[in-house]
Design a protein around this motif. Structure first.
Motif, short mmCIF file in Angstrom:
data_model
loop_
_atom_site.label_atom_id
_atom_site.label_comp_id
_atom_site.label_asym_id
_atom_site.label_seq_id
_atom_site.Cartn_x
_atom_site.Cartn_y
_atom_site.Cartn_z
N PHE A 142 42.64 40.44 32.74
CA PHE A 142 43.65 39.91 33.67
C PHE A 142 44.82 40.87 33.84
O PHE A 142 45.91 40.47 34.25
N PHE A 306 34.95 30.69 31.21
CA PHE A 306 35.55 31.42 32.33
C PHE A 306 35.08 30.85 33.66
O PHE A 306 35.88 30.67 34.60
N GLY A 310 37.75 29.16 35.82
CA GLY A 310 38.07 30.06 36.91
C GLY A 310 37.88 29.50 38.29
O GLY A 310 38.45 30.01 39.24
N GLY A 450 44.29 32.76 32.78
CA GLY A 450 43.88 33.15 34.13
C GLY A 450 44.79 32.66 35.23
O GLY A 450 44.40 32.67 36.40
N PHE A 453 45.40 35.14 38.17
CA PHE A 453 44.17 35.25 38.95
C PHE A 453 44.05 34.06 39.90
O PHE A 453 43.79 34.23 41.10
#
Length: 484
Positions: A142, A306, A310, A450, A453
């Motif tokens: 990241f 993830f 994510g 995250g 992101f």
């Protein structure tokens, strides 16, 4: 026959011991729970009757309403009880600070046990040295330089999303954006983090997405249904079969991605980078597995974590941002005007990293949307040691909830909390609040790794949607309800 009697006696002793331990746990939690503000509770079943037959949205509204009553009484914490369990909600940023700033109280709440068969030791549910080691290994994924490199995929998949929606704009047909956004975010996370293209945007019945929705719904049901806590009843009622079917789909999807990426690297179809900065998330995990820093099961769990983290929360956040824009056309117009000013009038042009960082009004809109409808309603911690919060003693073994859905609805901090008002996040307004009054990505050492992101991904998607369409609601605001 002579052997049967000792066996039966042993089983009876074990059952009695288990009942005794459970009674001790109920007694302990009732003792401490009776000294913390909260709704009246039955001695054995606690507040279970309040949760029966409630939808996920109904539970959230129940917690928010009880929290409002408690705040109006001057309380800064509130508790709910289940058989042998104590769940405590800090109600203000100040009261939740002690937990968020703790470097030792980072163990997952009991509700996350349901995720263990799927995510196991992944960052979402791991603790202690394992969590620290994995967090350190994954952090380079990241780095800001890597995030900037993801923009080609953000833009490419967002444009496909626009293409998928164009026919509805042309025909005037009503469309539920959530499914389209969900498939778009899955394609983005697979390509940016896994180096694999799955084209979910063209597969409206993607089994992975349905399995994620099914498993998270089961987890919420499990959290507030004591009957499901008994392994035998869980099996007898058919829940174990349903859980195993969902797990098979979830694990097969990530297993196939890992196998495909391994094959591509081995065949030379894609080059292996020697720099962590240039590696995608999966390649980094594969490299760690080869060097024995991660086991094969560690690899699968981190990839699953993830994948889930994510795309699921980004989907929720982006979907509700669109819903809020639809119901606040003047806000949508301001977002559009800012986009034209910063990015230009050509709606087909890519949005750059530099441009996104200049979209200050959109940033406030996204924050206000996360305040109004939190992508992650709450995150629970199971205390390893006794903790005092605002004069109330919470025992070891109790669950304390970091609950954005509760904190963000604080009417003493956010006036008229049901109103959508992006100007709550002007710098001068933010400075009036405690830093933890707004925690959509949690905070402290276990904050969401995250989050940057997710924010950049969401900004690009919303930018392409607003530049190409005027989003209008076909239902009243509360006729579409959050489903966590």
């Amino acid at each position: 026959m002579a052997l049967l009697i000792p066996v039966l006696v042993a089983v009876a002793v074990l059952i009695l011991f288990s009942v005794f331990k459970k009674f001790q746990q109920i007694r302990k939690m009732n003792y401490y729970g009776s000294k913390i503000p909260g709704p009246p509770a039955n001695y054995i079943m606690g507040n279970t009757s309040m949760f029966q037959n409630s939808t996920s949205h109904g539970l959230i509204e129940l917690f928010k309403e009880e929290a409002k009553k408690a705040r109006d009484r001057g309380n800064t914490v509130i508790r709910f009880m289940l058989p042998g369990q104590l769940l405590v909600f800090p109600l203000t940023g100040k009261s939740v600070a002690k937990l968020l700033e703790s470097t030792t109280e980072i163990h997952k709440g009991e509700g996350y046990d349901f995720f263990d068969p799927w995510l196991g030791g992944g960052l979402l549910v791991s603790v202690g040295d394992r969590w620290k080691a994995h967090r350190k290994l994954i952090t380079p994924s990241f780095h800001f330089a890597k995030l900037e490199g993801y923009f080609d995929v953000f833009n490419q998949e967002s444009k496909i999303l626009v293409e998928c929606l164009e026919k509805f704009a042309e025909s005037g047909e009503t469309v539920n954006l959530h499914g389209f956004i969900n498939r778009c975010t899955l394609d983005i996370i697979c390509e940016t983090a896994m180096g694999t293209k799955v084209d979910a945007q063209f597969n409206h019945e993607h089994p992975y997405l349905k399995a994620v929705e099914g498993y998270t719904a089961m987890m919420l049901e499990y959290s507030y249904s004591p009957l499901m806590w008994n392994p035998f009843l869980f099996w007898l009622m058919g829940h174990a079969k349903r859980q195993n079917e969902l797990l098979h789909t979830l694990k097969k999807f990530t297993g196939d991605i890992i196998a495909e990426r391994k094959a591509s690297l081995k065949s030379g179809e894609v080059e292996t980078s020697s720099s962590k900065r240039n590696m995608n998330f999966l390649d980094m995990m594969l490299n760690m597995t080869e060097s024995n820093q991660l086991s094969e099961e560690d690899l699968r769990q981190e990839v699953d974590t993830f994948m889930f983290g994510g795309h699921d929360t980004t989907t929720t956040s982006c979907s509700w941002t669109c819903w809020n824009l639809a119901h606040n056309p003047e806000v949508q117009r301001k977002v559009y005007d800012e986009l034209v000013e910063v990015c230009g009038e050509d709606s087909n042009e890519d949005v750059t990293y530099e441009q996104v960082n200049k979209l200050h009004y959109m940033d406030r809109v996204l924050r206000e949307s996360k305040r109004l409808i939190a992508p992650v309603p709450s995150v629970d911690r199971c205390l390893q040691n006794e903790m005092e919060i605002d004069g109330y003693i919470i025992p070891a073994g109790a669950n304390v909830s970091i609950a954005p859905v509760i904190l963000h609805s604080n009417h003493h901090v956010f006036k008229n909390p049901e109103k959508f008002d992006p100007d709550r996040f002007l710098p001068e307004e933010c400075s009036k609040r405690h830093p933890y009054d707004f925690v959509p990505f949690s905070a402290g050492i276990k904050n969401c790794i995250g989050q940057k992101f997710s924010i950049l991904n969401e900004k690009v998607m919303v930018a392409h949607l607003v530049r190409n369409f005027e989003i209008e609601p076909m239902l009243k605001f509360n006729e579409t309800l959050p489903c966590f």
